[in-house]
Design an enzyme around this catalytic site. Structure first.
Site, PDB file in Angstrom:
ATOM      1  N   TRP A  62       0.943  -1.266  -0.007  1.00 50.82           N
ATOM      2  CA  TRP A  62       0.081   0.028  -0.053  1.00 50.82           C
ATOM      3  C   TRP A  62       0.756   1.374   0.188  1.00 50.82           C
ATOM      4  O   TRP A  62       1.439   1.489  -1.094  1.00 50.82           O
ATOM      5  CB  TRP A  62      -1.160   0.086   0.998  1.00 50.82           C
ATOM      6  CG  TRP A  62      -0.749  -0.091   2.476  1.00 50.82           C
ATOM      7  CD1 TRP A  62      -0.905   0.634   3.312  1.00 50.82           C
ATOM      8  CD2 TRP A  62      -0.275  -1.437   3.113  1.00 50.82           C
ATOM      9  NE1 TRP A  62      -0.482   0.042   4.814  1.00 50.82           N
ATOM     10  CE2 TRP A  62      -0.049  -1.175   4.662  1.00 50.82           C
ATOM     11  CE3 TRP A  62      -0.108  -2.577   2.798  1.00 50.82           C
ATOM     12  CZ2 TRP A  62       0.069  -1.948   5.377  1.00 50.82           C
ATOM     13  CZ3 TRP A  62       0.414  -3.635   3.588  1.00 50.82           C
ATOM     14  CH2 TRP A  62       0.783  -3.418   5.006  1.00 50.82           C
ATOM     15  N   ASP A  63       1.126   1.922   1.181  1.00 47.54           N
ATOM     16  CA  ASP A  63       2.027   3.341   0.950  1.00 47.54           C
ATOM     17  C   ASP A  63       3.261   3.051   0.069  1.00 47.54           C
ATOM     18  O   ASP A  63       3.941   2.352   0.532  1.00 47.54           O
ATOM     19  CB  ASP A  63       2.033   3.845   2.331  1.00 47.54           C
ATOM     20  CG  ASP A  63       0.846   4.344   2.967  1.00 47.54           C
ATOM     21  OD1 ASP A  63      -0.459   3.905   2.557  1.00 47.54           O
ATOM     22  OD2 ASP A  63       0.887   5.244   4.067  1.00 47.54           O
ATOM     23  N   ALA A 133       4.386   4.281   7.250  1.00 51.32           N
ATOM     24  CA  ALA A 133       5.140   4.913   6.241  1.00 51.32           C
ATOM     25  C   ALA A 133       6.078   5.912   6.707  1.00 51.32           C
ATOM     26  O   ALA A 133       6.252   6.420   7.810  1.00 51.32           O
ATOM     27  CB  ALA A 133       3.858   5.869   5.563  1.00 51.32           C
ATOM     28  N   ARG A 216       3.140  10.364  12.708  1.00 55.68           N
ATOM     29  CA  ARG A 216       3.623   9.244  11.818  1.00 55.68           C
ATOM     30  C   ARG A 216       3.983  10.105  10.431  1.00 55.68           C
ATOM     31  O   ARG A 216       3.634  11.148  10.219  1.00 55.68           O
ATOM     32  CB  ARG A 216       2.497   8.063  11.839  1.00 55.68           C
ATOM     33  CG  ARG A 216       1.185   8.686  10.944  1.00 55.68           C
ATOM     34  CD  ARG A 216       0.284   7.405  11.217  1.00 55.68           C
ATOM     35  NE  ARG A 216      -0.937   7.403  10.359  1.00 55.68           N
ATOM     36  CZ  ARG A 216      -1.974   7.402  10.972  1.00 55.68           C
ATOM     37  NH1 ARG A 216      -2.025   7.565  12.531  1.00 55.68           N
ATOM     38  NH2 ARG A 216      -3.302   7.689  10.415  1.00 55.68           N
ATOM     39  N   ASP A 217       4.547   9.084   9.783  1.00 54.60           N
ATOM     40  CA  ASP A 217       4.634   9.567   8.369  1.00 54.60           C
ATOM     41  C   ASP A 217       5.853  10.506   8.108  1.00 54.60           C
ATOM     42  O   ASP A 217       5.613  11.510   7.420  1.00 54.60           O
ATOM     43  CB  ASP A 217       3.492   9.977   7.705  1.00 54.60           C
ATOM     44  CG  ASP A 217       2.299   8.759   7.573  1.00 54.60           C
ATOM     45  OD1 ASP A 217       2.489   7.624   8.072  1.00 54.60           O
ATOM     46  OD2 ASP A 217       1.318   9.070   7.061  1.00 54.60           O
ATOM     47  N   GLU A 292      -2.893  12.958   6.208  1.00 55.40           N
ATOM     48  CA  GLU A 292      -1.761  11.979   6.245  1.00 55.40           C
ATOM     49  C   GLU A 292      -0.933  12.107   5.127  1.00 55.40           C
ATOM     50  O   GLU A 292      -1.003  13.023   4.167  1.00 55.40           O
ATOM     51  CB  GLU A 292      -2.375  10.571   5.735  1.00 55.40           C
ATOM     52  CG  GLU A 292      -3.809  10.100   6.689  1.00 55.40           C
ATOM     53  CD  GLU A 292      -3.944   8.792   6.946  1.00 55.40           C
ATOM     54  OE1 GLU A 292      -3.344   8.401   7.746  1.00 55.40           O
ATOM     55  OE2 GLU A 292      -4.736   8.107   6.383  1.00 55.40           O
TER      56      GLU A 292
END
Ligand code: FRU
Length: 425
Positions: A62-63, A133, A216-217, A292
């Protein structure tokens, strides 16, 4: 994160860094969101997920994010492009993939046909109970990769937790005629945790039972105008939900739970263990709970800040599609205005509202994403977790979506064309 993943969360942050006040954050407002309208300039063409190729038979992915050079441009190592993705074995149900995610990488000569390279980090090296991610930059002079990721949960935890910390490691990049390898990794380190002021801590989020939480990310970013480096990240505004109110009384009750923001921390003197955290670049209090995978493109002397969000992350009383959103400013800090008035840049087609997700705009304005769910025929995404596994696998993408291209003119954007699946030029 898919809505089937209930993010509740964690443990007080060690090493949290105090937020530094810069300009007060810009708000993405309910009035701006009210201007969202789907039309030809933002709506992605319909894709039949079943006609897409799996990146590899053995894994869902996915990501994703490509390897860049130290200026943020997509790079090649001995003629190989490298694409990093979150992954889980093919037999894992779509709603469970986040619980065991690991970063793998693919290599390609033409940026179209990708071969699996393997797991990015050696078994047991990474922090957290799973890897979410991040981003990856290569310093070509040093021959090193700087790999950033989200350490979610704690290694060895018995019950899954959702604490999220920004983590990194540096390794050697080795290329040969068979592809690219990463070796000789440094010990992994946590580079940032929420301070509880500008960025909600896991503990604050936990105190109120369910409250969306994100930290996150990590997205490495170099401001090519000043040469300074930063880490952008997805956060939530600090404090407990009981301490928050929505200023305007007309805002429906429950909206105070929605407090997504986009954070930024400056890398002091090129030292990633010395991050100076700033106030968020953008807040969506009482508007949206998840901003996100934030990332910035510098174009025509302007800063274009992009982020992704889901249908079910909008506060009560306002609506928007699963989409890519963007904001523009003349300065890195402060002044962000939503692109196209509302912020909407790309939306899934109404006939397939969960078609793709996790869009990432590359400096050449190609946009990569993953194919999410297809042909749900009006079913709400939350229902899919209750369907039998066969149904779930049949409707889940778990592969790269067709690459898209957008155009940008000042504060307007437009969808230009669809390109081959997973193509990075
Ligand atoms: C976006 C996302 C990221 C997170 C990952 C977890 O699709 O929610 O924010 O890192 O999924 O799988």
């Amino acid at each position: 994160t898919l809505s089937i993943l209930a993010i509740t969360l964690s443990v007080p942050g060690m090493n949290s860094v105090e937020a530094e006040d810069t300009d007060s954050p810009v708000n993405w407002t309910r009035e701006q969101v009210d201007q969202i309208e789907l039309d030809d300039s933002n709506t992605i063409p319909y894709t039949n997920i079943k006609e897409l190729e799996k990146m590899t038979p053995d894994y869902h992915i996915w990501d994703s994010w490509p390897l860049t050079d130290r200026n943020g441009n997509v790079t090649e190592v001995n003629g190989w492009k490298v694409l990093f993705t979150l992954s889980a074995p093919s037999d894992v149900l779509p709603g469970k993939v986040h619980d065991i995610a690991k970063i793998q990488y693919f290599v390609s000569r033409d940026g179209k046909d990708w071969e699996l390279g393997g797991e990015l980090f050696p078994e047991e090296d990474s922090l957290g109970s799973r890897e979410w991610a991040g981003s990856a930059m290569m310093d070509e002079d040093e021959g090193k990769i700087y790999a950033f990721y989200t350490a979610t949960g704690r290694k060895g935890e018995e019950n899954l937790t959702y604490e999220q910390r920004l983590a990194m490691s540096v390794g050697d990049v080795v290329a040969d005629k068979n592809g690219v390898h990463f070796e000789n990794w440094d010990e992994h380190s946590i580079i940032l945790e929420p301070d509880g002021e500008d960025y909600q801590s896991y503990e604050q989020a936990m105190e109120n039972g369910y409250s969306g939480y994100a930290f996150r990310d990590p997205q490495w970013f170099k401001d090519t105008k000043t040469g300074k480096e930063y880490i952008l990240f997805e956060g939530n505004s600090g404090g407990r939900v009981s301490e928050r109110t929505c200023e305007n009384e007309d805002v429906p009750e429950g909206s105070e739970h929605f407090n997504g923001n986009i954070g930024i921390a400056e890398v002091v003197d090129g030292d990633f263990s010395d991050l100076k955290v700033h106030s968020p670049l953008l807040e969506a209090n009482c508007v949206n709970d998840e901003l996100e995978r934030p990332h910035i493109i510098v174009k025509d002397d302007k800063y274009y800040l992009f982020t992704d969000t889901h249908i079910n992350k909008y506060a009560p009383g306002i609506e928007g599609p699963e989409g890519l959103y963007g904001f523009v400013s003349d300065t890195l800090f402060g002044g962000y205005e939503p692109l196209n008035g509302s912020g909407l840049v790309l939306a899934n087609p109404p006939e397939n509202p969960y078609q793709a997700y996790s869009w990432l705009v590359l400096p050449d304005l190609k946009v990569i994403a993953f194919a999410q769910f297809g042909d749900l025929n009006g079913m709400d995404i939350n229902e899919i977790g209750h369907k039998d596994p066969e149904f779930q696998f049949e409707h889940w993408g778990g592969t790269m979506a067709p690459t898209l291209e957008i155009g940008i003119d000042g504060d307007r954007t437009e969808f230009k064309k669809e390109l081959p699946q997973g193509w990075i030029k």
